[in-house]
Design an enzyme around this catalytic site. Structure first.
Site, PDB file in Angstrom:
ATOM      1  N   ARG A   1     -30.179  36.517  50.990  1.00 13.86           N
ATOM      2  CA  ARG A   1     -31.455  36.315  52.521  1.00 13.86           C
ATOM      3  C   ARG A   1     -32.188  36.028  51.221  1.00 13.86           C
ATOM      4  O   ARG A   1     -32.987  34.768  51.828  1.00 13.86           O
ATOM      5  CB  ARG A   1     -31.189  37.597  52.980  1.00 13.86           C
ATOM      6  CG  ARG A   1     -31.557  36.819  54.296  1.00 13.86           C
ATOM      7  CD  ARG A   1     -31.225  37.841  55.325  1.00 13.86           C
ATOM      8  NE  ARG A   1     -32.279  37.399  56.489  1.00 13.86           N
ATOM      9  CZ  ARG A   1     -31.636  38.111  57.835  1.00 13.86           C
ATOM     10  NH1 ARG A   1     -30.818  39.350  58.420  1.00 13.86           N
ATOM     11  NH2 ARG A   1     -32.362  37.685  58.994  1.00 13.86           N
TER      12      ARG A   1
ATOM     13  N   HIS B   1     -41.640  29.857  52.026  1.00 12.68           N
ATOM     14  CA  HIS B   1     -41.909  30.498  53.503  1.00 12.68           C
ATOM     15  C   HIS B   1     -43.419  31.251  52.852  1.00 12.68           C
ATOM     16  O   HIS B   1     -44.371  30.942  54.043  1.00 12.68           O
ATOM     17  CB  HIS B   1     -41.027  31.019  53.821  1.00 12.68           C
ATOM     18  CG  HIS B   1     -40.291  30.464  55.052  1.00 12.68           C
ATOM     19  ND1 HIS B   1     -39.772  29.395  54.809  1.00 12.68           N
ATOM     20  CD2 HIS B   1     -40.350  30.702  56.334  1.00 12.68           C
ATOM     21  CE1 HIS B   1     -38.351  28.812  55.746  1.00 12.68           C
ATOM     22  NE2 HIS B   1     -39.204  29.611  56.582  1.00 12.68           N
TER      23      HIS B   1
ATOM     24  N   GLU C   1     -32.287  41.456  53.513  1.00 13.89           N
ATOM     25  CA  GLU C   1     -32.386  41.237  52.514  1.00 13.89           C
ATOM     26  C   GLU C   1     -32.629  41.948  51.044  1.00 13.89           C
ATOM     27  O   GLU C   1     -34.277  41.437  51.036  1.00 13.89           O
ATOM     28  CB  GLU C   1     -33.511  40.566  52.884  1.00 13.89           C
ATOM     29  CG  GLU C   1     -34.427  39.586  51.873  1.00 13.89           C
ATOM     30  CD  GLU C   1     -35.875  38.581  52.996  1.00 13.89           C
ATOM     31  OE1 GLU C   1     -35.170  38.672  53.948  1.00 13.89           O
ATOM     32  OE2 GLU C   1     -36.426  37.965  52.278  1.00 13.89           O
TER      33      GLU C   1
ATOM     34  N   ASN D   1     -35.661  31.760  52.481  1.00 20.23           N
ATOM     35  CA  ASN D   1     -37.166  31.670  51.958  1.00 20.23           C
ATOM     36  C   ASN D   1     -37.986  30.958  51.677  1.00 20.23           C
ATOM     37  O   ASN D   1     -38.854  30.625  51.578  1.00 20.23           O
ATOM     38  CB  ASN D   1     -37.953  33.126  52.405  1.00 20.23           C
ATOM     39  CG  ASN D   1     -38.045  34.924  52.669  1.00 20.23           C
ATOM     40  OD1 ASN D   1     -39.096  33.802  53.665  1.00 20.23           O
ATOM     41  ND2 ASN D   1     -36.978  35.533  52.344  1.00 20.23           N
TER      42      ASN D   1
ATOM     43  N   HIS E   1     -44.455  25.645  62.406  1.00 21.80           N
ATOM     44  CA  HIS E   1     -44.256  26.802  60.905  1.00 21.80           C
ATOM     45  C   HIS E   1     -42.757  26.111  60.278  1.00 21.80           C
ATOM     46  O   HIS E   1     -43.369  25.853  59.554  1.00 21.80           O
ATOM     47  CB  HIS E   1     -43.015  27.784  61.587  1.00 21.80           C
ATOM     48  CG  HIS E   1     -42.044  28.664  60.985  1.00 21.80           C
ATOM     49  ND1 HIS E   1     -42.453  29.677  60.010  1.00 21.80           N
ATOM     50  CD2 HIS E   1     -40.796  28.870  60.116  1.00 21.80           C
ATOM     51  CE1 HIS E   1     -41.979  30.297  58.904  1.00 21.80           C
ATOM     52  NE2 HIS E   1     -40.801  29.385  59.694  1.00 21.80           N
TER      53      HIS E   1
ATOM     54  N   ARG F   1     -36.821  52.673  71.268  1.00 20.22           N
ATOM     55  CA  ARG F   1     -35.486  53.361  69.996  1.00 20.22           C
ATOM     56  C   ARG F   1     -34.711  52.222  70.366  1.00 20.22           C
ATOM     57  O   ARG F   1     -33.764  52.270  69.135  1.00 20.22           O
ATOM     58  CB  ARG F   1     -35.522  54.693  69.266  1.00 20.22           C
ATOM     59  CG  ARG F   1     -37.430  55.676  69.263  1.00 20.22           C
ATOM     60  CD  ARG F   1     -36.805  56.708  69.091  1.00 20.22           C
ATOM     61  NE  ARG F   1     -37.779  57.586  68.905  1.00 20.22           N
ATOM     62  CZ  ARG F   1     -37.854  58.235  69.620  1.00 20.22           C
ATOM     63  NH1 ARG F   1     -36.888  58.877  70.785  1.00 20.22           N
ATOM     64  NH2 ARG F   1     -38.817  59.438  70.113  1.00 20.22           N
TER      65      ARG F   1
ATOM     66  N   LYS G   1     -33.541  38.938  62.464  1.00 19.44           N
ATOM     67  CA  LYS G   1     -35.223  39.850  61.889  1.00 19.44           C
ATOM     68  C   LYS G   1     -35.817  39.874  63.006  1.00 19.44           C
ATOM     69  O   LYS G   1     -35.917  38.410  63.346  1.00 19.44           O
ATOM     70  CB  LYS G   1     -35.876  38.189  60.400  1.00 19.44           C
ATOM     71  CG  LYS G   1     -35.309  38.430  59.311  1.00 19.44           C
ATOM     72  CD  LYS G   1     -35.521  37.855  58.336  1.00 19.44           C
ATOM     73  CE  LYS G   1     -35.506  37.586  57.133  1.00 19.44           C
ATOM     74  NZ  LYS G   1     -36.499  37.285  55.913  1.00 19.44           N
TER      75      LYS G   1
ATOM     76  N   GLU H   1     -36.446  23.709  59.557  1.00 23.15           N
ATOM     77  CA  GLU H   1     -35.650  24.605  58.343  1.00 23.15           C
ATOM     78  C   GLU H   1     -34.446  23.720  58.330  1.00 23.15           C
ATOM     79  O   GLU H   1     -33.333  24.331  57.095  1.00 23.15           O
ATOM     80  CB  GLU H   1     -35.625  25.623  59.747  1.00 23.15           C
ATOM     81  CG  GLU H   1     -36.875  26.626  59.589  1.00 23.15           C
ATOM     82  CD  GLU H   1     -36.863  27.103  58.756  1.00 23.15           C
ATOM     83  OE1 GLU H   1     -36.278  27.676  57.678  1.00 23.15           O
ATOM     84  OE2 GLU H   1     -38.367  27.822  58.525  1.00 23.15           O
TER      85      GLU H   1
ATOM     86  N   LYS I   1     -26.363  30.777  57.542  1.00 24.31           N
ATOM     87  CA  LYS I   1     -26.937  31.611  57.790  1.00 24.31           C
ATOM     88  C   LYS I   1     -26.190  32.346  57.990  1.00 24.31           C
ATOM     89  O   LYS I   1     -26.800  33.939  57.127  1.00 24.31           O
ATOM     90  CB  LYS I   1     -28.062  31.343  58.992  1.00 24.31           C
ATOM     91  CG  LYS I   1     -28.700  32.405  59.021  1.00 24.31           C
ATOM     92  CD  LYS I   1     -30.275  32.090  59.339  1.00 24.31           C
ATOM     93  CE  LYS I   1     -30.776  33.189  59.448  1.00 24.31           C
ATOM     94  NZ  LYS I   1     -32.558  32.859  60.196  1.00 24.31           N
TER      95      LYS I   1
ATOM     96  N   HIS J   1     -46.038  29.844  54.575  1.00 25.90           N
ATOM     97  CA  HIS J   1     -46.728  31.504  55.732  1.00 25.90           C
ATOM     98  C   HIS J   1     -48.130  31.765  54.885  1.00 25.90           C
ATOM     99  O   HIS J   1     -48.911  31.972  56.145  1.00 25.90           O
ATOM    100  CB  HIS J   1     -46.392  33.291  54.833  1.00 25.90           C
ATOM    101  CG  HIS J   1     -44.921  33.042  55.958  1.00 25.90           C
ATOM    102  ND1 HIS J   1     -44.168  33.633  55.375  1.00 25.90           N
ATOM    103  CD2 HIS J   1     -44.458  32.150  56.926  1.00 25.90           C
ATOM    104  CE1 HIS J   1     -43.462  34.065  56.451  1.00 25.90           C
ATOM    105  NE2 HIS J   1     -43.152  33.077  57.444  1.00 25.90           N
TER     106      HIS J   1
END
Lengths: 362, 362
Positions: free
Chosen positions: A240, A247, A236, A244, A264, A120, A142, A184, A226, A251
């Protein structure tokens, strides 16, 4: 040496950017003699850096175990994640262990999620070795693995204890990976900082030549942008999401083409042009600015069209699984100008499909 | 109706305890018309409750999909977790979905971890159907799946939006499962509340007969004790670890015997006697109090010795992977009196081994 902080109260952490960091145990943040660590890297990077980093840490009295993953986006999976848990439990490592992610975005995202979930939650340190992970994925917490039905669908927001960016790593980075990182970098200019975009137009050749000063400043600026966004909106709920840009389209390309076939950054590059074309079709973005984006991406060696074997219709099922979808409605990050962007819902699907078709390879 | 709150700032949430809650959509906390939900349950409970809960929610305008897992601790695995993600992505469900865990500890822990990880976190509601999950696992936000090398080793601290305890569920609970829940009930008395232990000695027969008033009060008291502990120490840096009395021994039994062969509460019952014997051997706990614990557990139909096929030596490798181990040192929760306990490191292994041997079946 460039040094900055991601400001998140008790969970604030430093980012250190310089050449030669791997030669000094002091680079590795809060680790101290007697600490137990599990260094996670991949089979490409292990021969390059594992012995060096292990050596400098062991000399400082840190215990170092390691696990070497296969290399590639297709291995950012629950099954490979499980091999990290098995390595941790076989020793065994306790809740006071520290995971060290030595690698690019795949190693960083997977190791970060392993750290978030093992017992955890245990401490971890990001040591990004690719430009893409240095400017983006290693900062902000993330973490995730992919699911066959969608990228980064299983993960956590979980911040590292520090980020260590050794610029020397870029000397061994393949050109295609460097370009993927520049996608990026260029993204930050489009969404948040027009002046930085101008600087990139002037300094792209220096970056491609790995000029130390230019690269250090570039990485610092991206991390600053960032860090500010993450400090304002860690989970987010708003701002935030602008990170993306491109993206949602990207994706879809990565998932449809099979993870690892398009890098990517390559998918994001094509996706940013699609987003720009969508904004243009909505009357919010000029053809001249679309061309500036296309030209800079092309100079960086990046694709500006989608895969020719992928029809516009093939994007939609993937895009509807995007994490920004709310109440079944697609939401897209769209540029308003170079340096300014917005999140927008309710874009008609035919506009999106036309924008994708605009970016089909002839 | 009993109602209390787990106080965790913005993440505070209600626990509602009553008979007949499944007949009223208002029981299901923050859900409202138009919400999308994924109800996760198992193949034993689905025929009993799925249509009822689905019906009441759909009548209130909530969209309900469902996924039915196999029943048993051995299915609290990463592989079964993945089937939940697949079900969510196939529809697809967005970041605004709500997972509903309808079941015992296995369903609750696994669904909670699915909610913590799906798209980096979505809302979830605990609907515990076993006594054990009603008094323990559904409250406090510990979510996890097992690894073959250790129980609950992969998970997150992630709080539900509400907990809905319908007492009617206990009417369909097998006697062995009821006893397993009583082990955790008795645990609260030993570690935190001597008066509650006295009350249990007087009222155990009423609980075994499922007397409504006694059961409602018992569950409320356990949830109160747990809510107080969780509010004071959500991430188990201190106090919360006391809730693990008997669990370090018990997890070793569960792992060694194969998950699902010993029920969790059965293993914890034997483990609590081992902890009491350890404390006694250290001179901190009386024989008379050991006997009170043994007697109450036996009346509840629980084992007070370990599996006869498991030698004392077989416990140690499992116990050294316990999440309370720090710097390679075993730490145990040990009773000091009925109603008082402590976390203790540095207990000589031969004392622990002797205490386990004290509890071997003849």
């Amino acid at each position: 040496m460039e040094r900055l902080t991601v400001t998140l109260g008790e969970r604030s952490y430093p980012i250190t950017i310089a050449a030669g960091l791997f030669s000094d145990s002091a680079s590795f943040g809060p680790l101290k003699a007697g600490d137990q660590t599990m260094l996670v890297t991949n089979e490409t990077l292990a021969p390059l850096y594992l012995d060096k980093v292990r050596g400098v840490l062991e000399q400082a009295g840190v215990k170092v175990d390691s696990v070497i993953l296969p290399d590639g986006e297709q291995f950012k999976s629950l099954a490979v994640l499980d091999t990290v848990f098995t390595a941790l439990l076989e020793k065994p490592h306790g809740r006071d262990t520290t995971l060290i992610a030595l690698g690019g975005g795949v190693v960083g995202d997977l190791t970060g999620f392993a750290a978030a979930s093992y017992q955890r939650g245990v401490r971890f340190i990001q040591v990004p070795t690719t430009l893409l992970s240095q400017v983006d994925s290693s900062v902000g917490g993330k973490t995730a693995v992919n699911h066959p039905l969608g990228k980064n669908m299983i993960g956590a927001f979980y911040q590292p204890a520090s980020v260590v960016v050794d610029l020397d790593c870029l000397n061994t980075l393949p050109a295609r990976e460097l370009a993927s990182g520049l996608a990026e970098v260029i993204k930050y200019g489009i969404i948040l900082d027009g002046e930085f975009f101008n600087w990139l137009e002037e300094n792209l050749d220096a970056l491609l030549a790995l000029d130390g000063e230019a690269m250090a400043w570039c990485i610092r600026r991206c991390c600053e942008l960032k860090a500010d966004v993450v400090a304002a909106d860690e989970r987010e709920s708003g701002l935030r999401a602008l990170l993306n840009l491109g993206h949602t389209f990207g994706h879809a390309i990565e998932a449809e083409m099979g993870y690892g076939n398009w890098l990517h950054g390559e998918a994001v590059a094509a996706g940013m042009v699609m987003a720009a074309r969508t904004a243009q079709r909505l009357g919010n973005f000029s053809e001249a600015d679309v061309q500036r984006i296309i030209k800079l991406l092309q100079r960086a060696g990046l694709p500006v069209t989608g895969p020719k074997e992928m029809s516009a219709d093939a994007y939609m099922p993937h895009m509807m699984r995007d994490k920004k979808v709310l109440a079944g409605e697609l939401r897209l990050v769209l540029p308003l100008a170079i340096g300014k962007s917005e999140m927008r819902g309710g874009v008609p699907h035919d506009v999106v499909l036309s924008a994708i078709a605009d970016c089909q390879q002839a």
